[in-house]
Design a protein around this motif. Structure first.
Motif, PDB file in Angstrom:
ATOM      1  N   UNK A  37       0.880  -1.162   0.000  1.00  0.00           N
ATOM      2  CA  UNK A  37       0.000   0.000   0.000  1.00  0.00           C
ATOM      3  C   UNK A  37       0.923   1.219   0.000  1.00  0.00           C
ATOM      4  N   UNK A  38       0.754   2.078  -1.003  1.00  0.00           N
ATOM      5  CA  UNK A  38       1.679   3.195  -1.178  1.00  0.00           C
ATOM      6  C   UNK A  38       0.953   4.529  -1.266  1.00  0.00           C
ATOM      7  N   UNK A  39       1.640   5.550  -0.815  1.00  0.00           N
ATOM      8  CA  UNK A  39       1.262   6.941  -1.044  1.00  0.00           C
ATOM      9  C   UNK A  39       2.498   7.619  -1.590  1.00  0.00           C
ATOM     10  N   UNK A  40       2.355   8.259  -2.743  1.00  0.00           N
ATOM     11  CA  UNK A  40       3.496   8.915  -3.396  1.00  0.00           C
ATOM     12  C   UNK A  40       4.670   7.955  -3.575  1.00  0.00           C
ATOM     13  N   UNK A  41       4.343   6.719  -3.938  1.00  0.00           N
ATOM     14  CA  UNK A  41       5.304   5.646  -4.173  1.00  0.00           C
ATOM     15  C   UNK A  41       6.106   5.239  -2.924  1.00  0.00           C
ATOM     16  N   UNK A  42       5.660   5.653  -1.757  1.00  0.00           N
ATOM     17  CA  UNK A  42       6.284   5.253  -0.492  1.00  0.00           C
ATOM     18  C   UNK A  42       5.399   4.197   0.170  1.00  0.00           C
ATOM     19  N   UNK A  43       6.001   3.117   0.627  1.00  0.00           N
ATOM     20  CA  UNK A  43       5.243   2.034   1.254  1.00  0.00           C
ATOM     21  C   UNK A  43       4.782   2.487   2.641  1.00  0.00           C
ATOM     22  N   UNK A  44       3.458   2.456   2.849  1.00  0.00           N
ATOM     23  CA  UNK A  44       2.905   2.810   4.160  1.00  0.00           C
ATOM     24  C   UNK A  44       2.197   1.622   4.808  1.00  0.00           C
ATOM     25  N   UNK A  45       2.112   0.526   4.059  1.00  0.00           N
ATOM     26  CA  UNK A  45       1.463  -0.665   4.584  1.00  0.00           C
ATOM     27  C   UNK A  45       1.527  -1.781   3.571  1.00  0.00           C
ATOM     28  N   UNK A  46       0.916  -2.888   3.934  1.00  0.00           N
ATOM     29  CA  UNK A  46       0.805  -4.016   3.010  1.00  0.00           C
ATOM     30  C   UNK A  46      -0.536  -4.683   3.289  1.00  0.00           C
ATOM     31  N   UNK A  47      -1.219  -5.085   2.239  1.00  0.00           N
ATOM     32  CA  UNK A  47      -2.496  -5.785   2.385  1.00  0.00           C
ATOM     33  C   UNK A  47      -2.308  -7.188   1.813  1.00  0.00           C
ATOM     34  N   UNK A  48      -2.741  -8.175   2.566  1.00  0.00           N
ATOM     35  CA  UNK A  48      -2.609  -9.560   2.134  1.00  0.00           C
ATOM     36  C   UNK A  48      -3.982 -10.180   1.970  1.00  0.00           C
ATOM     37  N   UNK A  49      -4.007 -11.298   1.264  1.00  0.00           N
ATOM     38  CA  UNK A  49      -5.263 -12.027   1.139  1.00  0.00           C
ATOM     39  C   UNK A  49      -5.751 -12.471   2.515  1.00  0.00           C
ATOM     40  N   UNK A  50      -4.826 -12.765   3.400  1.00  0.00           N
ATOM     41  CA  UNK A  50      -5.184 -13.143   4.772  1.00  0.00           C
ATOM     42  C   UNK A  50      -5.793 -11.955   5.529  1.00  0.00           C
ATOM     43  N   UNK A  51      -5.250 -10.755   5.338  1.00  0.00           N
ATOM     44  CA  UNK A  51      -5.840  -9.561   5.960  1.00  0.00           C
ATOM     45  C   UNK A  51      -7.284  -9.399   5.518  1.00  0.00           C
ATOM     46  N   UNK A  52      -7.527  -9.554   4.229  1.00  0.00           N
ATOM     47  CA  UNK A  52      -8.882  -9.395   3.705  1.00  0.00           C
ATOM     48  C   UNK A  52      -9.813 -10.442   4.315  1.00  0.00           C
TER      49      UNK A  52
END
Length: 145
Positions: A37-52
């Protein structure tokens, strides 16, 4: 060997305001289990199929829920210059299968998966060791035994 030699550089990201459905559709089209998960090409998080599954579907959230509500915010990253052995250790220590790769400015330039490490003969043992540490099951709260 350096991470830059093993990583996938064509990485799909999503934005924090994207919906879970959009993230899941991106995962399906890319055949991956997580998306930075990015804002201005900076990683601010990650979303996984498990998270969903665990943070959204199991909790009764809608497919229109923003990614920011379910993403993991504590993201471990490395640089393209990180040694592959060190990257494998990071994955094992933090029990993760995918490691976003960021340049010196913090911009996303790739992603390294446990599978990327396993494709190189000298890293097979490390990838297997990291995977065995990542795959150690933990008892779920209120689990029935």
């Amino acid at each position: 060997m350096k991470v830059r030699d093993l990583m996938t550089s064509d990485v799909t990201c999503c934005q924090p305001a994207d919906t879970l459905q959009q993230a899941a559709q991106s995962m399906a089209s890319q055949n991956v289990g997580s998306i930075p998960v990015c804002q201005n090409n900076k990683v601010i998080g990650i979303i996984t199929d498990r998270d969903i599954c665990c943070k959204a579907v199991a909790a009764g959230k809608s497919h229109t829920t923003p990614v920011r509500d379910c993403m993991s915010q504590k993201v471990v990253t490395c640089t393209p210059e990180t040694d592959a052995h060190e990257a494998a250790d990071l994955m094992a220590t933090h029990q993760i299968r995918r490691l976003p790769v960021c340049d010196s400015n913090g911009s996303l330039v790739g992603i390294l998966s446990i599978g990327d490490l396993a494709t190189v003969d000298i890293h097979i043992n490390e990838a297997g060791d990291a995977l065995s540490k990542i795959s150690v099951p933990t008892a779920a709260p209120n689990a029935v035994h």
